[in-house]
Design an enzyme around this catalytic site. Structure first.
Site, PDB file in Angstrom:
ATOM      1  CG  ASP A   1      67.980  -1.600  27.109  1.00  0.00           C
ATOM      2  OD1 ASP A   1      68.070  -1.355  28.337  1.00  0.00           O
ATOM      3  OD2 ASP A   1      68.120  -0.733  26.225  1.00  0.00           O
TER       4      ASP A   1
ATOM      5  CG  HIS B   1      71.225   2.919  26.974  1.00  0.00           C
ATOM      6  ND1 HIS B   1      70.334   3.284  27.943  1.00  0.00           N
ATOM      7  CD2 HIS B   1      70.766   1.731  26.474  1.00  0.00           C
ATOM      8  CE1 HIS B   1      69.392   2.369  28.048  1.00  0.00           C
ATOM      9  NE2 HIS B   1      69.645   1.411  27.160  1.00  0.00           N
TER      10      HIS B   1
ATOM     11  CB  CYS C   1      70.108   3.256  31.397  1.00  0.00           C
ATOM     12  SG  CYS C   1      71.517   4.361  31.201  1.00  0.00           S
TER      13      CYS C   1
END
Lengths: 315, 647
Positions: B466, B450, B406
């Site tokens: 995202d 994250h 991520c």
């Protein structure tokens, strides 16, 4: 306890089993009393048998002496008996030119003092001192009595004519006091059929070697007494002291007497520890002559003792 | 090496002290350096051998040499003798060495006292249930050793029983003290400076690989209980530090002074309680966007909630968030220019790609959509094991390796946006969480760490984007296990387990959570709540009085109980009474057991046959010389009796 065919504890045969059996052949219908007498001797105490004449007191003493192989002497107490008649006298010996001591009947292993309450208090106390000390002092000299030394005294109940009842302090010298009582019907019939028991006892032979008795007494003294049992003995003693029906309670000496008698009873039952049953079995014989009714001078009755035992919880 | 000791120790006492030393130091082997454990084990083995062979203990000079060597080793390893790690190591070392000096009762007392102290030090490392249980056990053993010092010949079993009974008597006091002792916010005494090392969590900077490493940890970051229905998983963005400064490789927090946020709430609030594990930093990881905070917390100007001081111990927080929000539609020019800044050089391909998109697109929204489409349609892979990146990391990632976690996607996306003239920044935190059906708590672990991006758009303010969701939508919808490709070596705790194993884990975590919430989490507030529920409104002064009163009451009760124990019948008597209750026939006060047995035999021979063993074993237990087995035999005989007949 009383009649147990298969005992829950104990029942181990021991050296006294044949002795008790033989004694019961002579003294018919009195197994408990015979056993109490044996327990008394095993505990090293002196025995007082109290009952009317002709109920077998003397026979019991004689039988025990024969069976245990003890050197036996008998004194018939009378009003004119002197202390020296019991302890012995020193007489002048012309040949040696000095006094020689002639030991009295007290220098025997088992002394039967028949009808002790017929003698004067002075004579009584001479015997009782010997019982307590295990020695006699004659003309300033102490002489040790043989060992073992038992006294079985018999007496007629005090309401008979011409008796000097033993004072309390002297009663205390006896470990147990038992009564024989009349034999039951069957025993009496057998007795009437077989004739005098005295002769039967004369024919008995000793079942115990001389050195055995002290060993057995040592075994008896080693019978285990647990703290719980001491609690029970204490509870009983306290109950006599707080009992309104008694003038005095039991003394510490009486407590010790109770324990040693219970040990002997337990040993005779074939156990190596004392149970409350043993204490109860010997409690009457040990305690009754030490307890006096609050009103009169009468000794505590059997019923009072039974009520006391039933009332004291076993801790 | 005195020739005569004033109060020598007997041979039977020493093994208990050995046991006390072992149970109090053993868990430290998990924490301390291996050489110390080995050294301690060696000393212990030596002491044990000397004891077994009944040989002389080593002389003073040998001991002195050992002390010097041990202390030197600790100094070499830790550079100090104090502080948490070194201090504990020193104590462990001294404990092991004291075993070689067990001569008198005084030495033994030192072992016991040191043992009690060492028990406390275990709480530096862990306060969980296994630790608590172990320490309870160790407390028992040390106390048994203490009992042993007073009664050297007691049978071991009785020794343990007596120690247990001592502790049991202390239990009511422990409860009273636990419930009523005034709770102080903050530690009672200063802990050493290194007391809180070794905590995992987000850091205030982000380099490629940081978060992927964090994900390997199965530790729990925080637990959340929602007052009402939990929001959908896709909304569970737990906001940590916002990173705005980029040097080409590492993202850092901006140093620019913060101006307060302006939040417009667009939907209902969600209220929840968070139990945050210690992580050594200030951020509170509130759900995006936090709108109600605990009194002493505040927002840092970038919507990240901050505690007044680093979170060094587990905290419970009441929070409210508004998942639908609008943030800073009027942002300061300073902030916007900060969020457009890029290193002057580097990543030329990325710059060119972004500028192309900007030229082709009609406004920022289209650029964003273009970028997300790029991630989705080109062959990008989501993996925990990305290849190493070179000097132009973003270029490498976007055009060469195309494999990342991520943080790679968030960083690349933000760099693309800034190149395309859209203010953007990286937000780190946690995404998702696992609902424990056992207790209804949402558990968020380090593995849920994250990173995502935020862009600033006219009229809409800061908008969350995202990019990971474009590459691996499963990550957001179902969690990391589903998002990682098959064959990816997963940390063991993340593996898919059978249902029963998962259930077991849920139970265990629920138990741990209950322990944390109710036992460890019993703080001033809970104490006050509890007392006010009982009808007392007290301040700490009254609390002290209440504590004294409660202790007095407990003392009175314990004393009464132990007096009662003293007059309580002996065990064989209790069994004897139980036997009588069981057959429904009772022994009269002056009736001897044998007479009772005879009476029973007359009344009911069959029952008597079964009762006789009880009488026999009761008499043996009560009147025979001490025999350890008679009580057990009596108990067995009583249990074999038939139950009371209803007459």
């Amino acid at each position: 306890m009383r009649s147990n065919n298969t005992p829950i504890l104990g029942g181990r045969p021991h050296a006294f089993t044949p002795i008790l059996d033989a004694a019961n052949q002579v003294i018919l219908g009195k197994p408990t009393e015979v056993r109490l007498a044996a327990a008394c001797l095993l505990a090293g105490g002196h025995l007082l048998i109290e009952d009317l004449p002709g109920l077998g007191k003397t026979t019991l003493a004689h039988t025990l002496a024969r069976l245990l192989g003890l050197q036996f002497a008998r004194v018939q107490f009378t009003a004119d008996l002197l202390p020296a008649d019991i302890t012995g006298v020193s007489i002048f010996d012309r040949e040696h030119g000095g006094f020689r001591f002639i030991p009295g009947p007290v220098f025997s292993q088992l002394l039967l003092a028949d009808e002790i309450n017929r003698a004067t208090p002075k004579t009584q106390s001479a015997l009782l001192e010997a019982m307590e000390e295990g020695q006699v002092s004659i003309e300033g000299e102490s002489r040790t009595l043989p060992s073992p030394f038992f006294v079985i005294a018999t007496q007629n109940p005090a309401d008979q004519i011409g008796t000097f009842p033993l004072p309390e302090s002297q009663l205390d010298r006896f470990l147990m006091r038992i009564e024989l009582g009349y034999p039951d019907r069957d025993a009496e019939r057998a007795l009437l059929a077989a004739g005098s028991r005295r002769q039967a006892s004369d024919q008995l032979s000793s079942l115990l070697a001389p050195e055995q008795l002290p060993q057995l007494q040592a075994e008896v003294a080693a019978v285990h007494v647990s703290p719980a049992l001491i609690d029970y003995v204490q509870a009983l003693i306290e109950a006599t002291r707080n009992h309104a029906g008694f003038r005095h309670g039991l003394s510490p000496r009486a407590g010790l007497a109770l324990l040693s008698a219970a040990r002997a009873w337990a040993w005779l039952t074939g156990r190596d520890m004392v149970l409350p049953d043993d204490v109860q079995a010997v409690f009457g014989p040990v305690a009754r002559h030490r307890l006096h009714g609050a009103q009169g001078g009468k000794l505590a009755g059997r019923a009072e003792i039974d009520a006391l035992l039933a009332g004291v919880a076993i801790p | 090496m005195k020739s005569s000791q004033p109060d020598p120790l007997s041979r039977e006492q020493t093994p208990w002290l050995f046991a006390a030393a072992v149970v109090t130091t053993l868990p430290h082997t998990l924490q301390q350096p291996w050489w110390l454990s080995a050294f301690g084990a060696l000393l212990f083995a030596w002491a044990f051998l000397l004891w077994r062979e009944d040989r002389r203990l080593p002389g003073r000079w040998i001991l002195l040499a050992l002390v010097v060597a041990g202390v030197a080793a600790i100094l070499a390893d830790f550079r100090t003798l104090f502080g948490r790690e070194a201090g504990v190591a020193t104590l462990v070392l001294f404990m092991a060495m004291k075993l070689l000096e067990l001569r008198s009762r005084r030495d033994a007392t030192v072992i016991v006292m040191l043992g009690y102290f060492l028990l406390l030090t275990h709480y530096f490392h862990s306060q969980d249930i296994p630790t608590g249980l172990w320490l309870l056990f160790a407390l028992w053993v040390v106390t048994a050793a203490l009992v042993r010092l007073q009664a050297a010949t007691m049978p071991p079993r009785e020794n343990l029983v007596q120690a247990g009974s001592l502790l049991a008597q202390a239990l009511p006091f422990m409860l009273v003290l636990y419930l009523l002792f005034p709770r102080i916010n903050g530690p009672l005494w200063g802990l050493p400076a290194d007391a809180f090392t070794g905590q995992t969590g987000l850091s205030d900077s982000m380099a490629p690989g940081n978060i992927a490493n964090l994900v390997r940890s199965g530790e729990i970051a925080f637990r959340v209980r929602f007052d009402e229905v939990p929001p959908a998983r896709q909304q569970l963005y737990w906001r940590g530090p916002v990173l705005e400064n980029f040097d080409g490789r590492i993202w850092r927090q901006a140093t620019r002074p913060a101006s307060p946020e302006r939040i417009e709430e667009l939907g209902p609030r969600i209220a929840y309680e968070m139990t945050l594990e210690a992580h050594g930093q200030r951020w509170l990881l509130a759900l995006d966007a936090p709108v109600a905070l605990p009194a002493d917390a505040k927002l840092d100007g970038r919507l990240a909630a901050l505690a007044p001081r680093p979170v060094d111990k587990r905290q419970r927080l009441r929070l409210s968030s508004s998942p639908a929000y609008r943030l800073n539609t009027a942002e300061s020019p300073l902030s916007l220019s900060d969020n457009l800044r890029l290193p002057a050089n580097g990543n030329p391909q990325t710059r060119e790609l972004a500028r192309n998109w900007q030229a082709q697109a009609n406004g920022p929204a289209e650029v964003i959509a273009r970028a997300l489409r790029h991630f989705r349609e080109e062959s990008f892979h989501y993996t925990l094991q990305p290849p190493l990146l070179g000097r132009d990391g973003i270029d490498d990632f976007l055009f060469r390796t195309r494999r990342g976690f991520c943080e790679h996607y968030a960083a690349a996306f933000v760099v693309l946006m800034r190149n395309a003239g859209i203010p953007a920044r990286v937000v780190t935190g946690y995404q998702g969480g696992e609902m424990n059906p056992r207790d209804g708590y949402l558990v968020v672990r380090q593995s849920e760490a994250h990173a995502w991006a935020e862009v600033w758009l006219e009229k809409r303010g800061w908008v969350r984007v995202d990019p990971t969701a474009a590459v691996a939508p499963e990550r957001i919808e179902r969690g990391i296990v589903d998002a990682l490709p098959a064959g990816e070596p997963l940390p063991a705790f993340l593996m898919r387990h059978g249902d029963w194993l998962r259930d077991l884990r849920h139970r265990w975590e629920a138990l741990n959570n209950a322990w944390n919430q109710h036992i460890l989490g019993y703080d001033t507030q809970r104490q006050r709540d509890l007392l006010s529920r009982l009808g007392f409104e007290v301040d700490w002064r009254q609390l002290i009085i209440a504590l004294g009163l409660a202790c007095a009451i407990v003392l009175a009760l314990v004393t009464a109980w132990s007096l009662r124990q003293r007059i309580r019948p002996a065990p064989e008597i209790r069994l004897w009474h139980r036997a009588q209750r069981r057959i429904g026939i009772h022994c009269a006060p002056g009736e001897t057991p044998l007479a009772f047995a005879a009476r029973l035999r007359a009344a009911d021979p069959a029952l008597a046959a079964r009762f006789d063993p009880v009488v026999r074993h009761f008499l043996l237990a009560r009147y025979a010389p001490d025999n350890p087995t008679s009580l057990a035999a009596l108990a067995a005989a009583v249990n074999r009796l038939p139950r009371r007949r209803i007459a």
